[in-house]
Every structure is written in structure tokens, then in C-alpha cells.
Design a protein around this motif. Structure first.
Motif, PDB file in Angstrom:
ATOM      1  N   VAL A 150       0.076  -0.086  -3.038  1.00 26.00           N
ATOM      2  CA  VAL A 150       0.009  -1.487  -2.640  1.00 26.00           C
ATOM      3  C   VAL A 150       1.002  -1.694  -1.506  1.00 26.00           C
ATOM      4  O   VAL A 150       2.185  -1.346  -1.636  1.00 26.00           O
ATOM      5  CB  VAL A 150       0.334  -2.439  -3.808  1.00 26.00           C
ATOM      6  CG1 VAL A 150       0.305  -3.898  -3.337  1.00 26.00           C
ATOM      7  CG2 VAL A 150      -0.663  -2.241  -4.953  1.00 26.00           C
ATOM      8  N   GLU A 151       0.531  -2.249  -0.407  1.00 27.51           N
ATOM      9  CA  GLU A 151       1.366  -2.484   0.772  1.00 27.51           C
ATOM     10  C   GLU A 151       1.487  -3.984   1.055  1.00 27.51           C
ATOM     11  O   GLU A 151       0.812  -4.799   0.424  1.00 27.51           O
ATOM     12  CB  GLU A 151       0.776  -1.749   1.977  1.00 27.51           C
ATOM     13  CG  GLU A 151       0.709  -0.243   1.780  1.00 27.51           C
ATOM     14  CD  GLU A 151       0.087   0.479   2.965  1.00 27.51           C
ATOM     15  OE1 GLU A 151      -0.795  -0.122   3.606  1.00 27.51           O
ATOM     16  OE2 GLU A 151       0.496   1.625   3.233  1.00 27.51           O
ATOM     17  N   GLY A 152       2.360  -4.317   2.007  1.00 26.42           N
ATOM     18  CA  GLY A 152       2.547  -5.711   2.388  1.00 26.42           C
ATOM     19  C   GLY A 152       3.533  -6.473   1.536  1.00 26.42           C
ATOM     20  O   GLY A 152       3.507  -7.710   1.495  1.00 26.42           O
ATOM     21  N   GLU A 181      -1.943 -11.677  -4.587  1.00 17.62           N
ATOM     22  CA  GLU A 181      -3.157 -11.619  -3.780  1.00 17.62           C
ATOM     23  C   GLU A 181      -3.349 -10.254  -3.131  1.00 17.62           C
ATOM     24  O   GLU A 181      -4.353 -10.036  -2.448  1.00 17.62           O
ATOM     25  CB  GLU A 181      -3.121 -12.703  -2.701  1.00 17.62           C
ATOM     26  CG  GLU A 181      -3.099 -14.128  -3.270  1.00 17.62           C
ATOM     27  CD  GLU A 181      -3.094 -15.177  -2.183  1.00 17.62           C
ATOM     28  OE1 GLU A 181      -2.982 -14.795  -0.989  1.00 17.62           O
ATOM     29  OE2 GLU A 181      -3.208 -16.372  -2.515  1.00 17.62           O
ATOM     30  N   LEU A 182      -2.407  -9.355  -3.352  1.00 17.87           N
ATOM     31  CA  LEU A 182      -2.496  -8.017  -2.766  1.00 17.87           C
ATOM     32  C   LEU A 182      -3.133  -7.049  -3.761  1.00 17.87           C
ATOM     33  O   LEU A 182      -2.925  -7.161  -4.968  1.00 17.87           O
ATOM     34  CB  LEU A 182      -1.106  -7.510  -2.386  1.00 17.87           C
ATOM     35  CG  LEU A 182      -0.331  -8.337  -1.369  1.00 17.87           C
ATOM     36  CD1 LEU A 182       1.085  -7.795  -1.213  1.00 17.87           C
ATOM     37  CD2 LEU A 182      -1.054  -8.350  -0.021  1.00 17.87           C
ATOM     38  N   SER A 183      -3.862  -6.090  -3.240  1.00 19.67           N
ATOM     39  CA  SER A 183      -4.520  -5.106  -4.099  1.00 19.67           C
ATOM     40  C   SER A 183      -4.488  -3.743  -3.443  1.00 19.67           C
ATOM     41  O   SER A 183      -4.532  -3.623  -2.210  1.00 19.67           O
ATOM     42  CB  SER A 183      -5.973  -5.525  -4.371  1.00 19.67           C
ATOM     43  OG  SER A 183      -6.655  -4.537  -5.122  1.00 19.67           O
ATOM     44  N   SER A 184      -4.412  -2.719  -4.287  1.00 21.09           N
ATOM     45  CA  SER A 184      -4.545  -1.350  -3.789  1.00 21.09           C
ATOM     46  C   SER A 184      -6.008  -1.037  -3.575  1.00 21.09           C
ATOM     47  O   SER A 184      -6.907  -1.831  -3.910  1.00 21.09           O
ATOM     48  CB  SER A 184      -3.965  -0.369  -4.815  1.00 21.09           C
ATOM     49  OG  SER A 184      -4.833  -0.278  -5.946  1.00 21.09           O
ATOM     50  N   SER A 244       6.295  -1.418   0.128  1.00 25.30           N
ATOM     51  CA  SER A 244       5.147  -0.838  -0.573  1.00 25.30           C
ATOM     52  C   SER A 244       5.591  -0.149  -1.857  1.00 25.30           C
ATOM     53  O   SER A 244       6.781   0.080  -2.086  1.00 25.30           O
ATOM     54  CB  SER A 244       4.418   0.164   0.336  1.00 25.30           C
ATOM     55  OG  SER A 244       5.253   1.273   0.617  1.00 25.30           O
TER      56      SER A 244
END
Length: 486
Positions: A137-139, A117-120, A98
Motif C-alpha cells: 500500500v502506497e501513498g 481509501e487506499l488499497s493494494s 508505504s
């Protein structure tokens, strides 16, 4: 490259250095050429004089961006330079999966950060936080470089410097580096060092105090001014967009030279100054207990744990004859440090201090751990390391405008090595110390810690790197030499 300032130019700065007003000579940044004089006049009342002798700017001692944005002329400058994202983004609190992102907007706005494709989450900035916000942002995957964008009120903001690297997981046999430094007064002709530092690609930067030179204990307007102007500068803006930032304060950014907060929270400036600090950094947390506020925190990078120590907020006030606390950290922070050290499973533990640890590193120890009020507490920490058989401890320090390697021998344990580096952008230089293992003070520089876990005996290398990116001194320590099993 960021060359040294000519001696003729140094002479032009001499009068200003004695009073510590904002330095503006040699400015070339287009944004700063427009905004800096405007902000100085509005928030500080001009360049001449010290912050203790000049009256507040036209908004009073609590002036801020909120007030500036009420003025049409300032808003025109914001529009001219497309500064709706006024400061940042700043990366911080990175882990192997993260990262957090800090921004300051030019007025109330909503923002989020997108990585692939990740978002906070989306967060609104408001006047109550000086238009700052933090998102996570995680993952993410370990030890991976990512590009990101900031989405501000629906508009995508992208830049080639919006990239960072996640940390390695514990137990991986990797090599990586962390930069650190102190004494970073805004000096236009020296600001290129941030771009040089960025080119070495450290995973993180540790600001060990005097990260900006404020010297205004009762002036939140001046405190904010110094943060605004540093983070508007192009090279620094690029640096913090791609390097995880961690910071504690020292005397020049908590208040004035050699100042101390003393015990408790009674002094009226302590909590307001802390709030300004918190609004301008992206630390993972600020003290382990909200009931005992401060700037200290810890974090890990792979198999290295860093303990960022606040040596000012509760430090014994030598000017107050009623203060008999005899502490650098305050009791609560000290106990947190000792317990955290005892529990740490990291291979290397790095104790990061705004002031020096060694008996001979300071001017008689008056403002360092060697001082009569603080030495017993320092020795208590050192004795605890021995008693608990804690291996892999090294020390970092700032404050003195030079870079040194110090060695503290201990009868019942391995030597404690101290890496000092504290002249990132400053002009004034302190003399070298012949008592150190080595000492260097030419030009500007920062410290770098290189960690190598690819061998059976992991190593830590301290490098002193100058403004041209040259390694001027280096020393490598093996874990086996930082062990009670010697």
C-alpha cells in the motif's frame, strides 16, 4: 504478564531440550491445542527423537500445508477456528510513505489490503508459494498510525491489532524505537513476551537468527512446521500484524547447530532452505543480486540505516577441510556491505549479525566473528570504517542466550559498541561474561534501540527489557562519541 517458568517445569523440559524436538508442554492457546499435535505428527512424525533420527512425516521430507489441506480432519480444524487466513498478516518493508503486507492462506485465495481509501493490488496465493503472498500500500504519510483490513476472497477481515506506524522522514527531529532479539524457540509458556513487546510499540523488530529452532538441514517439512506453529500462536500473530518485521537466519534456522553453507550453491539443501525462509518473511529484498542469493538486506528508519547480515549461507565450513574461503559473509555480500556503508548518508549505521563481534563474547570465538576463519574479515570491515571515516556505527548480535554490552577499542577510530540480546523465548541460559561492559541473563528479554534526534547531539540508547516489560539495563551513546572527529 509473562512470568518466568518455575524450576519444576524446567526440569520437565530437560530431556526435550537435549534433542530439540517441538516443545508442547504448557500449551493453552486454543488453536494450538488442536492444530499443533496434528501438524507435528503429520509433518515431523511425532515429538520424540531428533529431526536427524526420525523418519519424515507421512508426506515425506517436502511435506507442507498443501498436503495438510488434502486431509478432511485438518480442514475441519481450519473451519472450526476460522483460519482461512492461516498465518499473518505480517507487516514489513515499511517506509515513510508505504508498507508491505504478507499473508498465508488456507488454500488458494485472492487478497488485498485496504487502508482508508487506499488499497493494494489484489494478489492470488498459490501452492507454488506455500499459499503466501505480499502486497504493498502506497501513498501514506510519515510517522502516522494506520488501521488496515485484509480483504480475502471478498470477505473483509478486521482486527484491533491490524494497525501500524509509518517511519519518519530523514532529517526530522523525532524519537522512535526499534526492537531486536534472537533465540526464539517456540516455548508455549514464554510466548506471552510477544504481547509484552508489542505494548512498547517499536516501529520494527529485527530477528537476528534462531528466530525459530528447526535443526533439520534436509527436512523442509520440519522447517515449514516450525514456521506454521509460531505464526499460529495468538501473541505472535498480534505482534507481527502491527510491527514491521525483518529477519536473517542463524544456524538453528538455516540448518543445524553451528552449521555453515560454505562457498557456492552446490550443497543440495541451500536453495530449498532459502526458499522456505523467503516464503515465511516479509523482508524488503533477499540479497542485492539474484545471482548470489541469501537473506541479507538493508533498510532505513528516518536517519538510521540497518544492515541485516547473513553470516551462514556462505560462511566457511569448518568441517570441510577443502573449504579455505575464510569468510563469514562471502565475498559478494562483504563488498555489498562495504559499498553500502560508504554510500550511506544515515546518521546511525547499525550492523546486525547473528553471531557476536567481540573477541571475548563467544566460547573461544569458535562460532563467532572472533574465530580464526572470520576474524580477518571482521577486521577488514572495522578498518574500512576507519579508512572511510564512517561515523555513527554500532553493532548488534544474537546467538548467546544473554544480553550484553561490549566495547571494542580501536587505535585509529572511535570505539565500536556491540549490543547483544538473544533469549526472547528460549529456556536454556548462557553464563554472563565479566569481560563485557555489563552482562545479564535472568529470565527472558529482548533488546531495544531508542533513537533521539530532538537534540543537537543525537543519541542511541540500548535497553535490555525483560519478559515483564521492565528495563533491566540501559546505556546511552551520543553521536559525538561515535565520530572520527574525537
Amino acid at each position: 504478564m509473562n512470568k518466568l517458568v518455575p524450576l519444576t517445569l524446567l526440569g520437565a523440559f530437560a530431556l526435550q531440550l537435549s534433542a530439540k524436538p517441538p516443545i508442547t508442554q504448557g500449551e493453552t492457546d486454543p488453536v494450538m491445542l488442536d492444530l499443533d499435535p496434528y501438524m507435528i505428527e503429520a509433518l515431523r512424525g511425532g515429538v520424540e527423537g531428533t529431526d536427524d533420527t526420525i523418519p519424515p512425516g507421512r508426506f515425506g521430507s517436502e511435506g507442507s500445508l498443501i498436503d495438510l489441506l488434502e486431509e478432511p480432519t485438518f480442514r475441519k480444524l481450519i473451519k472450526k477456528h476460522d483460519l482461512k487466513l492461516f498465518n499473518g498478516p505480517m507487516v514489513g518493508a515499511v517506509t515513510s510513505s508505504s508498507a508491505r503486507f504478507w499473508v498465508r492462506t488456507a488454500g488458494e485465495a485472492e487478497f488485498k489490503v485496504v487502508i482508508g481509501e487506499l488499497s493494494s493490488e489484489a494478489v492470488k496465493t498459490t501452492a507454488s508459494s506455500d499459499f503466501t503472498g505480499v502486497v504493498t500500500v502506497e501513498g501514506l504519510n510519515p510517522l502516522t498510525e494506520y488501521e488496515y483490513t485484509v480483504v480475502l476472497d471478498g470477505k473483509v477481515i478486521a482486527d484491533e491489532t491490524y494497525r501500524f506506524q509509518t517511519y519518519p522522514e530523514k532529517g526530522t527531529k523525532e524519537r522512535y524505537s526499534v526492537a531486536f532479539g534472537a533465540c526464539s524457540r517456540y516455548v508455549p509458556v514464554h510466548e506471552g513476551i510477544w504481547r509484552t513487546m508489542a505494548g512498547t510499540e517499536p516501529l520494527a523488530y529485527l530477528g537476528l537468527g534462531d528466530n525459530v529452532y528447526i535443526d533439520a538441514t534436509e527436512r523442509r517439512d520440519v522447517q515449514r512446521l516450525h514456521y506454521y506453529r509460531r505464526m499460529l500462536r495468538e501473541e505472535y500473530r498480534e505482534f507481527i500484524a502491527g510491527t514491521a518485521m525483518y529477519a536473517v537466519w542463524d544456524d538453528h534456522d538455516i540448518g543445524a547447530n553451528d552449521c555453515a553453507g560454505g562457498p557456492g550453491l552446490e550443497k543440495p539443501w541451500k536453495l530449498p532452505n532459502l526458499e522456505v525462509f523467503q516464503q515465511n518473511w516479509n523482508n524488503p529484498f533477499y540479497s542485492h543480486d539474484p545471482k548470489v542469493p541469501g537473506t541479507w538486506h538493508n533498510f532505513t528508519v528516518g536517519d538510521v540505516e540497518f544492515f541485516m547480515l547473513d553470516g551462514r549461507f556462505y560462511r566457511t565450513d569448518r568441517k570441510d577441510k577443502t573449504d579455505t574461503s575464510n569468510t563469514m559473509l562471502g565475498e559478494e555480500q562483504k563488498l555489498w556491505l562495504l559499498e553500502s556503508l560508504r554510500k550511506s548518508t544515515a546518521t546511525f549505521k547499525v550492523l546486525c549479525s547473528g553471531t557476536m563481534w567481540h573477541d571475548l563474547a563467544d566460547k573461544g570465538g569458535a562460532d563467532s566473528w572472533a574465530g580464526k576463519h572470520y576474524k580477518a574479515e571482521r577486521d577488514e570491515i572495522f578498518d574500512f570504517i576507519n579508512a572511510q571515516k564512517i561515523d555513527g556505527v554500532v553493532l548488534l548480535a544474537g546467538d548467546r542466550h544473554r544480553t550484553d554490552l561490549w566495547k571494542t577499542e580501536r587505535a585509529d577510530g572511535y570505539p565500536l559498541y556491540e549490543f547483544l540480546s538473544a533469549k526472547v523465548t528460549n529456556i536454556h541460559t548462557h553464563n554472563t561474561r565479566k569481560q563485557a561492559e555489563w552482562s545479564y541473563n535472568i529470565g527472558n528479554f529482548w533488546g531495544e534501540l531508542d533513537f533521539d534526534f530532538s537534540t543537537d547531539d543525537p543519541t542511541i540508547t540500548f535497553k535490555a527489557i525483560n519478559q515483564d516489560g521492565e528495563v533491566v539495563r540501559a546505556t546511552t551513546l551520543e553521536l559525538s562519541h561515535l565520530s572520527h572527529k574525537l
